[in-house]
Design a protein around this motif. Sequence first.
Motif, PDB file in Angstrom:
ATOM      1  N   GLY A  17       0.807  -1.214   0.000  1.00 33.38           N
ATOM      2  CA  GLY A  17       0.000   0.000   0.000  1.00 33.38           C
ATOM      3  C   GLY A  17       0.839   1.263   0.000  1.00 33.38           C
ATOM      4  O   GLY A  17       0.557   2.215  -0.742  1.00 33.38           O
ATOM      5  N   VAL A  18       1.882   1.286   0.834  1.00 31.97           N
ATOM      6  CA  VAL A  18       2.753   2.462   0.897  1.00 31.97           C
ATOM      7  C   VAL A  18       3.472   2.662  -0.436  1.00 31.97           C
ATOM      8  O   VAL A  18       3.596   3.789  -0.932  1.00 31.97           O
ATOM      9  CB  VAL A  18       3.765   2.326   2.052  1.00 31.97           C
ATOM     10  N   SER A  19       3.935   1.568  -1.019  1.00 31.29           N
ATOM     11  CA  SER A  19       4.611   1.663  -2.325  1.00 31.29           C
ATOM     12  C   SER A  19       3.663   2.194  -3.390  1.00 31.29           C
ATOM     13  O   SER A  19       4.044   3.030  -4.227  1.00 31.29           O
ATOM     14  CB  SER A  19       5.144   0.287  -2.740  1.00 31.29           C
ATOM     15  N   LEU A  20       2.418   1.716  -3.357  1.00 29.80           N
ATOM     16  CA  LEU A  20       1.417   2.181  -4.314  1.00 29.80           C
ATOM     17  C   LEU A  20       1.170   3.680  -4.163  1.00 29.80           C
ATOM     18  O   LEU A  20       1.196   4.431  -5.149  1.00 29.80           O
ATOM     19  CB  LEU A  20       0.111   1.415  -4.110  1.00 29.80           C
ATOM     20  N   LEU A  21       0.955   4.113  -2.927  1.00 31.34           N
ATOM     21  CA  LEU A  21       0.696   5.533  -2.686  1.00 31.34           C
ATOM     22  C   LEU A  21       1.884   6.389  -3.113  1.00 31.34           C
ATOM     23  O   LEU A  21       1.724   7.428  -3.761  1.00 31.34           O
ATOM     24  CB  LEU A  21       0.386   5.759  -1.206  1.00 31.34           C
ATOM     25  N   HIS A  22       3.083   5.931  -2.755  1.00 34.45           N
ATOM     26  CA  HIS A  22       4.280   6.707  -3.077  1.00 34.45           C
ATOM     27  C   HIS A  22       4.467   6.818  -4.588  1.00 34.45           C
ATOM     28  O   HIS A  22       4.782   7.895  -5.119  1.00 34.45           O
ATOM     29  CB  HIS A  22       5.505   6.053  -2.432  1.00 34.45           C
ATOM     30  N   ARG A  23       4.261   5.721  -5.292  1.00 33.84           N
ATOM     31  CA  ARG A  23       4.425   5.739  -6.749  1.00 33.84           C
ATOM     32  C   ARG A  23       3.401   6.665  -7.403  1.00 33.84           C
ATOM     33  O   ARG A  23       3.732   7.448  -8.298  1.00 33.84           O
ATOM     34  CB  ARG A  23       4.279   4.325  -7.308  1.00 33.84           C
ATOM     35  N   GLU A  24       2.158   6.574  -6.942  1.00 34.96           N
ATOM     36  CA  GLU A  24       1.111   7.402  -7.538  1.00 34.96           C
ATOM     37  C   GLU A  24       1.364   8.889  -7.282  1.00 34.96           C
ATOM     38  O   GLU A  24       1.119   9.732  -8.149  1.00 34.96           O
ATOM     39  CB  GLU A  24      -0.254   6.996  -6.971  1.00 34.96           C
ATOM     40  N   VAL A  25       1.851   9.196  -6.081  1.00 37.51           N
ATOM     41  CA  VAL A  25       2.162  10.593  -5.764  1.00 37.51           C
ATOM     42  C   VAL A  25       3.293  11.092  -6.652  1.00 37.51           C
ATOM     43  O   VAL A  25       3.240  12.202  -7.199  1.00 37.51           O
ATOM     44  CB  VAL A  25       2.536  10.736  -4.271  1.00 37.51           C
ATOM     45  N   GLN A  26       4.335  10.271  -6.808  1.00 41.10           N
ATOM     46  CA  GLN A  26       5.474  10.665  -7.630  1.00 41.10           C
ATOM     47  C   GLN A  26       5.078  10.848  -9.094  1.00 41.10           C
ATOM     48  O   GLN A  26       5.645  11.686  -9.806  1.00 41.10           O
ATOM     49  CB  GLN A  26       6.582   9.606  -7.517  1.00 41.10           C
ATOM     50  N   GLN A  27       4.097  10.084  -9.539  1.00 38.66           N
ATOM     51  CA  GLN A  27       3.651  10.179 -10.929  1.00 38.66           C
ATOM     52  C   GLN A  27       2.677  11.330 -11.154  1.00 38.66           C
ATOM     53  O   GLN A  27       2.293  11.601 -12.292  1.00 38.66           O
ATOM     54  CB  GLN A  27       2.987   8.861 -11.351  1.00 38.66           C
ATOM     55  N   GLY A  28       2.274  11.984 -10.081  1.00 35.94           N
ATOM     56  CA  GLY A  28       1.373  13.122 -10.213  1.00 35.94           C
ATOM     57  C   GLY A  28      -0.083  12.744 -10.395  1.00 35.94           C
ATOM     58  O   GLY A  28      -0.874  13.541 -10.926  1.00 35.94           O
ATOM     59  N   SER A  29      -0.469  11.544  -9.949  1.00 33.98           N
ATOM     60  CA  SER A  29      -1.869  11.130 -10.057  1.00 33.98           C
ATOM     61  C   SER A  29      -2.750  12.024  -9.196  1.00 33.98           C
ATOM     62  O   SER A  29      -2.311  12.565  -8.169  1.00 33.98           O
ATOM     63  CB  SER A  29      -2.026   9.670  -9.615  1.00 33.98           C
ATOM     64  N   TYR A  32      -8.272  11.732  -6.476  1.00 34.37           N
ATOM     65  CA  TYR A  32      -9.349  10.759  -6.666  1.00 34.37           C
ATOM     66  C   TYR A  32      -8.874   9.508  -7.392  1.00 34.37           C
ATOM     67  O   TYR A  32      -9.414   8.420  -7.187  1.00 34.37           O
ATOM     68  CB  TYR A  32     -10.518  11.419  -7.400  1.00 34.37           C
ATOM     69  N   GLU A  33      -7.854   9.634  -8.235  1.00 30.94           N
ATOM     70  CA  GLU A  33      -7.265   8.445  -8.856  1.00 30.94           C
ATOM     71  C   GLU A  33      -6.583   7.575  -7.802  1.00 30.94           C
ATOM     72  O   GLU A  33      -6.730   6.347  -7.790  1.00 30.94           O
ATOM     73  CB  GLU A  33      -6.258   8.860  -9.932  1.00 30.94           C
ATOM     74  N   PHE A  60      -7.421  11.043   6.045  1.00 29.20           N
ATOM     75  CA  PHE A  60      -5.967  11.056   6.199  1.00 29.20           C
ATOM     76  C   PHE A  60      -5.216  11.353   4.902  1.00 29.20           C
ATOM     77  O   PHE A  60      -4.054  11.768   4.939  1.00 29.20           O
ATOM     78  CB  PHE A  60      -5.486   9.713   6.764  1.00 29.20           C
ATOM     79  N   GLY A  61      -5.866  11.135   3.762  1.00 27.46           N
ATOM     80  CA  GLY A  61      -5.193  11.346   2.486  1.00 27.46           C
ATOM     81  C   GLY A  61      -4.592  12.732   2.304  1.00 27.46           C
ATOM     82  O   GLY A  61      -3.428  12.863   1.895  1.00 27.46           O
ATOM     83  N   PRO A  62      -5.340  13.803   2.603  1.00 26.77           N
ATOM     84  CA  PRO A  62      -4.777  15.147   2.427  1.00 26.77           C
ATOM     85  C   PRO A  62      -3.537  15.411   3.275  1.00 26.77           C
ATOM     86  O   PRO A  62      -2.755  16.312   2.966  1.00 26.77           O
ATOM     87  CB  PRO A  62      -5.940  16.064   2.855  1.00 26.77           C
ATOM     88  N   GLU A  63      -3.349  14.648   4.358  1.00 25.37           N
ATOM     89  CA  GLU A  63      -2.162  14.803   5.196  1.00 25.37           C
ATOM     90  C   GLU A  63      -1.033  13.876   4.739  1.00 25.37           C
ATOM     91  O   GLU A  63       0.135  14.263   4.718  1.00 25.37           O
ATOM     92  CB  GLU A  63      -2.512  14.483   6.658  1.00 25.37           C
ATOM     93  N   VAL A  64      -1.400  12.639   4.387  1.00 26.32           N
ATOM     94  CA  VAL A  64      -0.393  11.616   4.108  1.00 26.32           C
ATOM     95  C   VAL A  64       0.255  11.806   2.738  1.00 26.32           C
ATOM     96  O   VAL A  64       1.479  11.674   2.597  1.00 26.32           O
ATOM     97  CB  VAL A  64      -1.020  10.211   4.209  1.00 26.32           C
ATOM     98  N   LEU A  65      -0.536  12.118   1.732  1.00 24.61           N
ATOM     99  CA  LEU A  65       0.009  12.188   0.373  1.00 24.61           C
ATOM    100  C   LEU A  65       1.107  13.247   0.225  1.00 24.61           C
ATOM    101  O   LEU A  65       2.167  12.955  -0.347  1.00 24.61           O
ATOM    102  CB  LEU A  65      -1.120  12.429  -0.632  1.00 24.61           C
ATOM    103  N   PRO A  66       0.920  14.473   0.726  1.00 27.04           N
ATOM    104  CA  PRO A  66       2.023  15.442   0.635  1.00 27.04           C
ATOM    105  C   PRO A  66       3.263  15.000   1.406  1.00 27.04           C
ATOM    106  O   PRO A  66       4.394  15.271   0.985  1.00 27.04           O
ATOM    107  CB  PRO A  66       1.420  16.717   1.238  1.00 27.04           C
ATOM    108  N   ALA A  67       3.049  14.292   2.542  1.00 27.01           N
ATOM    109  CA  ALA A  67       4.191  13.809   3.321  1.00 27.01           C
ATOM    110  C   ALA A  67       4.975  12.762   2.542  1.00 27.01           C
ATOM    111  O   ALA A  67       6.213  12.739   2.572  1.00 27.01           O
ATOM    112  CB  ALA A  67       3.711  13.230   4.650  1.00 27.01           C
TER     113      ALA A  67
END
Length: 267
Positions: A17-29, A32-33, A60-67
């Motif tokens: 899950g963490v890897s998925l979130l990190h990859r999606e954030v790095q890709q600029g998703s 909602y995606e 938690f998403g608005p806090e976790v994703l930028p981190a």
Amino acid sequence: MADVVRRSVPCGVCKLGVSLLHREVQQGSSFYEIRKKFVSLCVSFKIQTEPVCTGFFDVFGPEVLPALNVTKLGTSDICRMVLGESCDGTKTHIENWSIDLPEKRRPGQPVFKILQISDPHLDPDYVAGSPANCEEPLCCREYSTPNSSKPTIPAGRWGTYGKCDAPSILLENMLEHIVLEHPDIDYVIWTGDLPPHDIWNQTKESNLAIIKHTVEQMLAYFPNTAVFPAVGNHESVPAGRPINRWMPRRIRSSCSSLVRGNQRVKS
């Protein structure tokens, strides 16, 4: 709530899950995606029900994703912080703490009668007779989903041990008993964690309503006793947020009335 997470999220799923979130954030998703993929993973691995998975991400998403976009911690480090050292089986410097304790009380020093109230976790939605062993992390509510594999255990009138928080009647009765049996309390230490554990479903407004209610309750039962409140990790939204933009200003005005400036602790 932390125990619920540790029991329901295997270490491998956490890393995925963490890897998925990190990859999606790095890709600029988009938010909602990422939300759609997170909820799909959460439900597929039967971590929680879809409403709970969705609520967790929305809160938690608005806090976790930028981190995740700036953190230097690796996937294993993050999962050890969430799940404990059992994840990967290696120690991390982040979890090591050292606390110096004061010396024991010396003879002749004054003795005070102190009441400490901690973690009441009032649940205004608690309903006696509702499922106490539900599918969600927090049960004993009218809308709790009955457990699909076990007979339903009904919530008791005065509370139910397990996945339930405190009903109003329990806290009222507790305070009534304390005031009746211990009228000579010198002061009260009130160490927070007032809202319930439905952290995936909380808002600033809902938590502030709980805080306002419990502050008024404490003032009613201890009108002439000094009460020293402390903010717990559940007062903020999201829960556990270390630096909260809204909490100090809004809560300070409510809690400050509990500290009686004209009173002095007996010496």
